[in-house]
Scaffold this motif. Structure first.
Motif, PDB file in Angstrom:
ATOM      1  N   ALA A   1     -49.800  18.920 -18.566  1.00 60.26           N
ATOM      2  CA  ALA A   1     -50.662  17.649 -19.985  1.00 60.26           C
ATOM      3  C   ALA A   1     -50.203  16.369 -19.553  1.00 60.26           C
ATOM      4  O   ALA A   1     -49.634  15.346 -20.139  1.00 60.26           O
TER       5      ALA A   1
ATOM      6  N   GLY B   1     -38.170   9.251 -22.503  1.00 65.33           N
ATOM      7  CA  GLY B   1     -39.524  10.207 -22.904  1.00 65.33           C
ATOM      8  C   GLY B   1     -39.205  10.746 -23.600  1.00 65.33           C
ATOM      9  O   GLY B   1     -37.983  10.587 -23.896  1.00 65.33           O
ATOM     10  N   VAL B   2     -40.461  11.405 -23.958  1.00 59.84           N
ATOM     11  CA  VAL B   2     -39.274  12.687 -25.319  1.00 59.84           C
ATOM     12  C   VAL B   2     -38.423  13.650 -24.746  1.00 59.84           C
ATOM     13  O   VAL B   2     -38.072  14.477 -25.260  1.00 59.84           O
ATOM     14  N   VAL B   3     -39.254  14.021 -23.202  1.00 61.03           N
ATOM     15  CA  VAL B   3     -38.374  14.797 -22.909  1.00 61.03           C
ATOM     16  C   VAL B   3     -36.529  14.355 -23.124  1.00 61.03           C
ATOM     17  O   VAL B   3     -35.594  14.880 -23.170  1.00 61.03           O
ATOM     18  N   PRO B   4     -36.266  13.356 -22.473  1.00 59.98           N
ATOM     19  CA  PRO B   4     -34.691  13.447 -21.987  1.00 59.98           C
ATOM     20  C   PRO B   4     -34.420  12.916 -23.572  1.00 59.98           C
ATOM     21  O   PRO B   4     -33.361  12.965 -23.908  1.00 59.98           O
TER      22      PRO B   4
ATOM     23  N   TYR C   1     -43.700  25.107 -25.505  1.00 62.23           N
ATOM     24  CA  TYR C   1     -43.114  23.472 -24.446  1.00 62.23           C
ATOM     25  C   TYR C   1     -42.028  24.372 -23.714  1.00 62.23           C
ATOM     26  O   TYR C   1     -40.836  24.346 -24.730  1.00 62.23           O
TER      27      TYR C   1
ATOM     28  N   CYS D   1     -41.941  21.403 -32.908  1.00 58.21           N
ATOM     29  CA  CYS D   1     -42.868  21.037 -31.964  1.00 58.21           C
ATOM     30  C   CYS D   1     -44.350  20.545 -33.123  1.00 58.21           C
ATOM     31  O   CYS D   1     -45.008  21.303 -33.276  1.00 58.21           O
TER      32      CYS D   1
ATOM     33  N   ASN E   1     -47.042  22.672 -28.946  1.00 55.52           N
ATOM     34  CA  ASN E   1     -47.442  22.867 -27.274  1.00 55.52           C
ATOM     35  C   ASN E   1     -46.916  23.938 -27.216  1.00 55.52           C
ATOM     36  O   ASN E   1     -45.851  23.564 -27.400  1.00 55.52           O
TER      37      ASN E   1
ATOM     38  N   ASP F   1     -40.661  16.971 -32.108  1.00 54.14           N
ATOM     39  CA  ASP F   1     -41.435  16.310 -31.058  1.00 54.14           C
ATOM     40  C   ASP F   1     -43.121  15.683 -31.622  1.00 54.14           C
ATOM     41  O   ASP F   1     -43.842  16.897 -31.690  1.00 54.14           O
TER      42      ASP F   1
ATOM     43  N   ILE G   1     -45.362  14.348 -29.842  1.00 56.96           N
ATOM     44  CA  ILE G   1     -45.527  13.356 -29.518  1.00 56.96           C
ATOM     45  C   ILE G   1     -47.586  13.766 -29.151  1.00 56.96           C
ATOM     46  O   ILE G   1     -48.118  13.296 -28.649  1.00 56.96           O
ATOM     47  N   HIS G   2     -47.657  14.657 -29.438  1.00 59.19           N
ATOM     48  CA  HIS G   2     -49.594  14.691 -29.751  1.00 59.19           C
ATOM     49  C   HIS G   2     -49.574  14.197 -30.919  1.00 59.19           C
ATOM     50  O   HIS G   2     -50.721  15.028 -31.177  1.00 59.19           O
TER      51      HIS G   2
ATOM     52  N   SER H   1     -47.460   8.533 -25.108  1.00 55.91           N
ATOM     53  CA  SER H   1     -48.122   8.287 -23.697  1.00 55.91           C
ATOM     54  C   SER H   1     -48.649   9.933 -23.390  1.00 55.91           C
ATOM     55  O   SER H   1     -50.366  10.034 -22.465  1.00 55.91           O
ATOM     56  N   LYS H   2     -48.522  10.966 -24.052  1.00 57.86           N
ATOM     57  CA  LYS H   2     -50.334  11.933 -24.464  1.00 57.86           C
ATOM     58  C   LYS H   2     -51.083  11.424 -25.146  1.00 57.86           C
ATOM     59  O   LYS H   2     -52.374  11.834 -24.701  1.00 57.86           O
TER      60      LYS H   2
END
Ligand SMILES: Cc1ncc(COP(=O)(O)O)c(C=O)c1O
Length: 392
Positions: A39, A97-100, A123, A171, A175, A203, A205-206, A237-238
């Motif tokens: 993505a 980052g979001v994953v971290p 995701y 999410c 995603n 999350d 992020i989108h 970021s996205k």
């Protein structure tokens, strides 16, 4: 300024994970695949971000950097304007980052052996963050009803009664299924979690990539009790295609939760953010809105293109039309439901790199996730390759 999203930017032989032939070979076993998987977008980011990055590059000094007042104001004003969500400056933590951030949240609020709820298909790093930290996933699988995914609240209510369940990774928007959760859905989910002492990591992020007719509701904006029981993961970021600059803003309204998470962040990650990430984030939120509006129009046209193409040329493949994100969830079950055979058709016959549905967990079998944030000519080429592979 009018942006040209039809422009082809050659990303091969750059550091691009999506396009670099050696990376595609390592991932898919064939460097020739047309990549519409991971993505990020094949569009240049807004001019103000490029200008800010050039300006910083020209300074010639890239020392330790910190967030300053313009940075905070840009973040706060963006969410107030776009999502009507009021954020206090003190509540904004930084993560690369979001994953971290998902990993840090689990490390902070769970012990090994604890349980974390996810709503699959989802995701895939959600699952990795749980198991990599010695915890166990609890699956509250989404239900596909008349072409639309919905949450199973009864199942959730039963599962969160287990005192081992400490967290839920939400999410929002989702995603890969593309849902923009309504306020009503979020309220139900939030109330169930609060009643059972389950902390929500949302999350989002989108959340800037929302299509006409839908409205994103930030989880923490719903009520004070929801805000106090949430960790909100946001990032430019996205939205602005700056994932490589590693900047995300983790908003934690609850002071105690924030202090605990901040303590993990301090022990685990680099305290001083990347200077390019900081200036890009500031420029994006200050001056990126015009670009975003044009992007959303282009993405919606791409989505319509996919819809029309499938209906006319591949009616056996069904589009689960996303309400948000630039990721479309395609149902190939009528073509091939065996995950390995489907993968073979997409990668070996069509020579296209997509994200295979099964990697998103149970419920993803027979699906493919296509990233349509690319010039329409690339999207067309990918769909034509898939169509030929299925019909010949
Ligand atoms: C839901 C979701 N969260 C997080 C990420 C990645 O976030 P980051 O690059 O900030 O770790 C992605 C990227 O696709 C995503 O879809």
């Amino acid at each position: 300024m009018k942006y040209n999203f039809d422009e082809i930017v050659d990303r091969r032989h750059t550091h691009s994970v999506k396009w670099n032939p050696s990376f595609i070979k390592a991932m898919f076993g064939d460097k020739e695949l047309l990549p519409l998987w991971v993505a990020d977008m094949d569009f240049k980011c807004p001019q103000p971000i490029i200008d800010a990055a050039i300006e910083t590059a020209k300074s010639g000094i890239y020392g330790y950097s910190e967030r300053t007042e313009p940075y905070y104001n840009a973040v706060i004003n963006w969410y107030k304007k776009r999502q009507n969500w009021t954020i206090e400056k003190d509540s904004i933590l930084f993560s690369p980052g979001v994953v971290p951030a998902l990993y840090y949240a689990i490390q902070t609020f769970c012990r090994p052996g604890d349980k974390v709820v996810i709503q699959n298909p989802v995701y895939y790093p959600f699952l990795s963050a749980i198991v990599d930290n010695g915890c166990h996933p609890v699956y509250n699988q989404l239900q596909l009803k008349e072409g639309k995914y919905v949450m199973d609240f009864e199942d959730l209510e039963n599962k969160v009664k287990d005192p081992k369940v400490k967290l839920l990774l939400l999410c929002s928007p989702h995603n890969p299924v593309g849902r923009v959760w309504t306020e009503e859905e979020l309220k139900k989910l939030g109330n169930i979690c609060i009643e059972n002492n389950v902390l929500i990591v949302s999350d989002e992020i989108h959340s800037d990539l929302i299509y006409k007719g839908y409205k994103h509701v930030p989880f923490a904006s719903i009520s004070d009790s929801f805000a106090q029981n949430s960790i909100m993961c946001t990032a430019p970021s996205k939205t602005f295609n700056i994932a490589g600059l590693q900047v995300s803003n983790i908003i934690v309204p609850n002071k105690i939760i924030r202090q605990e998470l901040a303590s993990t962040l301090e022990k685990t990650t680099n305290k001083f953010p990347n200077i390019f990430g900081l200036v890009a984030c500031t420029a994006a939120y200050e001056k990126g809105e015009e670009w975003l509006e044009q992007l959303l129009d282009y993405l919606e046209d791409n989505l319509n293109f996919i819809d029309k193409f499938l209906k006319e040329k591949m009616p056996e493949v069904k589009l689960i039309r996303p309400e948000a994100t630039y990721l479309a969830w395609l149902d190939f079950n009528a073509v091939e439901s065996d995950e390995k055979k489907l993968e073979n058709i997409i990668q070996k016959k069509a020579k296209v790199a997509l994200d295979e549905g099964y990697i998103f967990g149970k419920g993803g079998e027979g699906f493919e996730r296509i990233n349509f944030a690319c010039p329409r000519s690339i999207l067309k080429e990918a769909l034509e390759r898939i169509e030929r592979a299925i019909h010949n």
